[in-house]
Design a protein around this motif. Structure first.
Motif, short mmCIF file in Angstrom:
data_model
loop_
_atom_site.label_atom_id
_atom_site.label_comp_id
_atom_site.label_asym_id
_atom_site.label_seq_id
_atom_site.Cartn_x
_atom_site.Cartn_y
_atom_site.Cartn_z
N HIS A 48 0.53 -51.45 25.53
CA HIS A 48 0.97 -51.15 24.03
C HIS A 48 1.37 -52.57 23.32
N ARG A 49 0.69 -53.09 22.43
CA ARG A 49 0.91 -54.12 21.82
C ARG A 49 2.43 -54.17 21.12
N GLU A 50 2.82 -52.78 20.63
CA GLU A 50 3.95 -52.83 19.84
C GLU A 50 5.28 -52.76 20.87
N TRP A 51 4.97 -52.49 22.10
CA TRP A 51 6.23 -52.21 23.00
C TRP A 51 6.72 -53.52 23.29
N GLY A 52 8.41 -53.63 23.19
CA GLY A 52 8.99 -54.61 23.73
C GLY A 52 8.35 -56.02 22.83
N ASP A 53 8.02 -57.20 23.92
CA ASP A 53 7.68 -58.14 23.68
C ASP A 53 6.28 -58.45 23.61
N ASP B 87 3.47 -58.04 21.92
CA ASP B 87 2.60 -58.72 21.19
C ASP B 87 2.70 -60.28 21.28
N ARG B 88 3.90 -60.66 21.34
CA ARG B 88 4.07 -62.18 21.52
C ARG B 88 3.45 -62.59 22.64
N GLY B 89 3.60 -61.80 23.80
CA GLY B 89 2.79 -62.31 24.99
C GLY B 89 1.47 -62.24 25.09
N LEU B 90 1.01 -61.35 24.41
CA LEU B 90 -0.55 -61.18 24.05
C LEU B 90 -1.15 -62.46 23.22
N ARG B 91 -0.44 -62.57 22.10
CA ARG B 91 -0.85 -63.80 21.16
C ARG B 91 -0.73 -65.07 22.00
N GLY C 122 8.49 -63.13 33.10
CA GLY C 122 8.15 -61.91 32.05
C GLY C 122 6.88 -61.27 32.33
N VAL C 123 6.35 -61.53 33.47
CA VAL C 123 4.82 -60.94 33.91
C VAL C 123 5.13 -60.25 35.54
#
Length: 241
Positions: free
Chosen positions: A213-218, A220-224, A23-24
């Motif tokens: 952008h944190r809100e795009w796709g997944d 936020d979960r990836g950043l967390r 996913g990266v």
């Protein structure tokens, strides 16, 4: 004068080092949610031998504000951000320039330069050449401002070797490009293509912030899922290995 460690200490609380994995994007470290390359990297012609983002720069969060603020008034705020971002680059290159060179397949980078702005008006007042050419110890002696914007009409987000031109032949030298932000990568790829047309050997880029952008796709979960605090001893090219 504060030290590099002192200037960068607060940044360790909000910077997030990219990690390779599912996913990266395998080129620019965008969070794709599945495909091995993001849509921009999948369509682009290869011109870069290595891409090393220091951190993700999340829209409207702290690093994003610093990367925008060092180019805008008021001047006292811009100067403070410029000094802090210079320290971030200094610390990263001191620790990891060897990693970038190894990923690009060269022992060292003989030349360091910066990615120009997409317009001549912005480039005339851009602080990045001053940071890389004068403030940062690891790059100061190798820095040359060799790229400039041409008169070619190129869409803003389209990579093209016609966008920039090199001031002289590079005779097979290896080049480290420095940029502040990677969004689509169009400017950086255009700069790398121009360098290779001018005879450069390997070309790699270190970019302070890989914008997303944190809100795009997944995202936020990836950043967390990324480890905190930021580990200066690690980098995107060898993290977790």
């Amino acid at each position: 004068m504060p030290t590099v460690a002192e200037l960068t200490a607060p940044y360790g609380n909000f910077m997030r080092s990219p990690r390779r994995g599912p996913g990266v994007c395998e080129t620019c470290f965008d969070l794709t949610g599945g495909p091995p390359r993001c849509r921009h990297c999948a369509r682009a012609q290869p011109s870069l031998d290595a891409v090393a983002p220091i951190s993700y720069s999340v829209a409207h969060e702290q690093l994003h504000h610093a990367l925008a603020g060092y180019k805008r008034p008021p001047p006292e705020v811009a100067a403070r951000f410029a000094l802090e971002l210079a320290a971030v680059l200094w610390r990263f290159l001191r620790e990891h320039e060897d990693c970038v060179a190894a990923a690009a397949g060269v022992p060292v980078f003989e030349l360091v330069t910066t990615v120009p702005s997409s317009t001549r008006e912005r480039e005339a007042h851009h602080p990045l050449p001053h940071i890389v050419g004068e403030l940062i110890g690891p790059t100061r002696s190798r820095y040359e401002r060799v790229l400039h914007r041409t008169d070619a009409t190129v869409p803003a987000r389209a990579p093209s070797p016609e966008k920039f031109a090199c001031s002289h032949d590079l005779d097979g030298r290896s080049v480290l490009l420095i940029d502040d932000t990677w969004t689509t990568g169009a400017n950086t790829r255009s700069a790398a293509a121009a360098l290779k047309q001018a005879g450069a050997d390997a070309v790699a880029v270190v970019v302070i912030g890989r914008h997303l952008h944190r809100e795009w796709g997944d995202n936020d979960r990836g950043l967390r899922a990324l480890p905190t605090p930021f580990d200066w001893a690690d980098c995107a090219l060898h993290a977790g290995r």
